[in-house]
Design an enzyme around this catalytic site. Structure first.
Site, PDB file in Angstrom:
ATOM      1  N   HIS A 161     -57.754  41.888   3.103  1.00  0.00           N
ATOM      2  CA  HIS A 161     -56.931  42.184   4.281  1.00  0.00           C
ATOM      3  C   HIS A 161     -57.577  43.218   5.190  1.00  0.00           C
ATOM      4  O   HIS A 161     -57.708  43.007   6.395  1.00  0.00           O
ATOM      5  CB  HIS A 161     -55.545  42.661   3.829  1.00  0.00           C
ATOM      6  CG  HIS A 161     -54.586  42.899   4.952  1.00  0.00           C
ATOM      7  ND1 HIS A 161     -54.626  44.019   5.749  1.00  0.00           N
ATOM      8  CD2 HIS A 161     -53.558  42.160   5.417  1.00  0.00           C
ATOM      9  CE1 HIS A 161     -53.666  43.960   6.652  1.00  0.00           C
ATOM     10  NE2 HIS A 161     -53.000  42.832   6.471  1.00  0.00           N
ATOM     11  N   ASP A 162     -57.952  44.358   4.608  1.00  0.00           N
ATOM     12  CA  ASP A 162     -58.559  45.422   5.408  1.00  0.00           C
ATOM     13  C   ASP A 162     -60.084  45.363   5.352  1.00  0.00           C
ATOM     14  O   ASP A 162     -60.751  46.291   5.819  1.00  0.00           O
ATOM     15  CB  ASP A 162     -58.097  46.791   4.897  1.00  0.00           C
ATOM     16  CG  ASP A 162     -56.681  47.106   5.364  1.00  0.00           C
ATOM     17  OD1 ASP A 162     -56.044  46.224   5.971  1.00  0.00           O
ATOM     18  OD2 ASP A 162     -56.205  48.241   5.101  1.00  0.00           O
ATOM     19  N   THR A 163     -60.588  44.299   4.740  1.00  0.00           N
ATOM     20  CA  THR A 163     -62.038  44.200   4.549  1.00  0.00           C
ATOM     21  C   THR A 163     -62.503  42.841   5.084  1.00  0.00           C
ATOM     22  O   THR A 163     -62.162  42.474   6.188  1.00  0.00           O
ATOM     23  CB  THR A 163     -62.375  44.388   3.046  1.00  0.00           C
ATOM     24  OG1 THR A 163     -61.564  43.495   2.280  1.00  0.00           O
ATOM     25  CG2 THR A 163     -62.127  45.811   2.591  1.00  0.00           C
TER      26      THR A 163
END
Ligand code: NAG
Ligand code: NAG
Ligand code: NAG
Length: 303
Positions: free
Chosen positions: A183-185
């Site tokens: 998600h954040d990567t």
């Protein structure tokens, strides 16, 4: 003494009678959700390309909605239940989930949530890497309001303990943290995490006990893809003999429910888990004779 022995035998017989029949295709299922990646991107990532030959690729598998949370809600409860955002929802205890069906047949379950601050934590997120929007269990009143059930909403550190003790439940829902799930990567980050996480498990005899692992993504990144096409991959010793094959049946996240139901003969929720959105993975359907629906005109699933 004689009486005692007789009584315990009776109890044993009664317990055995109440148990679910052996699963048609697996005794344990571990569902792992990654985040926000189109099929085309996931299937060309080098980490996923290395994993795909070890399992059954589902190349016609679909998310149900946007953004993330309704997909998670639907994956255990057969409906998005009007959840349309990633905000906090406290759903009515009258909504059943796969948990009700599993428990009715004495099958065990847990959800493992990376970085959840405590057992049955219902906060929206912590300052760390855990996000409630990726943990559907604490949104259902039938689970979070029931202290017995809520004890099964645990940290992923418990997963390692359970595997080491050979105590994996029949049904596990594993949510990696906001970085590991991509998600954040990036999808490559998630693929690298997954490879590191799964590779040792796939040769661990405490884990490979007629175990089916399902890896999928909650939703496509591209909202204009009306079919919400995501990658799903079946791994584990339950796919022995059928590894390195492709199953092109039309599936959605509701298939995660119907496949579990059909494997153990649990009945159904009579929601999205029945009908064209709830086709049963061929791994199971081929053993039970379940008739899947041929979906030639897939409905839009990008609301
Ligand atoms: C459920 O899991 C237990 C513990 O691993 C196992 O002994 C049992 O066979 C499983 N039950 C079914 C019906 O698959
Ligand atoms: C609470 O959970 C327990 C064990 O999981 C179950 O037996 C019981 O029926 C549940 N209670 C309610 C009110 O749903
Ligand atoms: C799958 O294959 C592994 C390794 O060859 C073996 O140990 C395991 O018993 C097999 N499992 C099933 C369910 O056939």
């Amino acid at each position: 003494m004689l009486f005692k022995k007789f009584a315990s035998l009776t109890l044993l017989a009664a317990t055995a009678f109440a148990q679910a029949p052996k699963g048609a295709a697996f005794d344990h299922i571990v569902i792992i959700f990654l985040e926000n990646t189109d099929y085309a991107l996931a299937s060309t990532d080098s980490y996923f390309q290395a994993l795909i030959p070890q399992g059954i690729l589902l190349d016609n598998y679909h998310g149900l909605a946007h953004p993330s949370q309704p997909n998670y809600i639907a994956s255990i409860g057969g409906s998005t239940h009007s959840v349309t955002s990633d905000s906090t929802y406290n759903l009515s205890p009258s909504y059943s989930t796969i948990v009700d069906l599993l428990e009715a047949k004495q099958l065990t379950w847990k959800t493992y949530q990376e970085n959840i601050p405590s057992v049955c934590y219902t906060g929206s997120s912590s300052s760390s890497l855990y996000y409630r929007k990726h943990n559907p269990f604490v949104s259902y009143g039938s689970i979070y309001k029931n202290s017995t059930r809520c004890k099964n909403v645990v940290s992923a550190t418990q997963f390692t303990t359970d595997v080491n003790n050979g105590a994996l439940p029949n049904y596990s829902f594993y949510t990696p943290n906001i970085k590991n799930d991509g998600h954040d990567t990036t999808v490559a980050y998630a693929g690298q995490w997954l490879t590191g996480f799964l590779t040792p498990l796939l040769s661990n005899s405490n884990f490979m006990k007629n175990t089916l692992v399902v890896v999928t993504f909650d939703e496509a990144e591209d909202y204009s893809d009306t079919t919400n096409h995501v990658l799903a991959l079946l791994l584990g010793d339950a796919v022995n003999g059928t590894a390195n094959t492709v199953d092109s049946t039309y599936y959605t996240h509701y298939s995660l429910i119907s496949t579990v139901e059909n494997n153990w003969g649990l009945g159904n929720l009579n929601l999205g888990d029945v009908g064209q959105l709830g086709n049963v993975f061929n791994l199971v359907a081929s053993k039970t004779g379940y008739q899947n629906v041929a979906v030639t005109n897939p409905p839009p699933l990008n609301n």
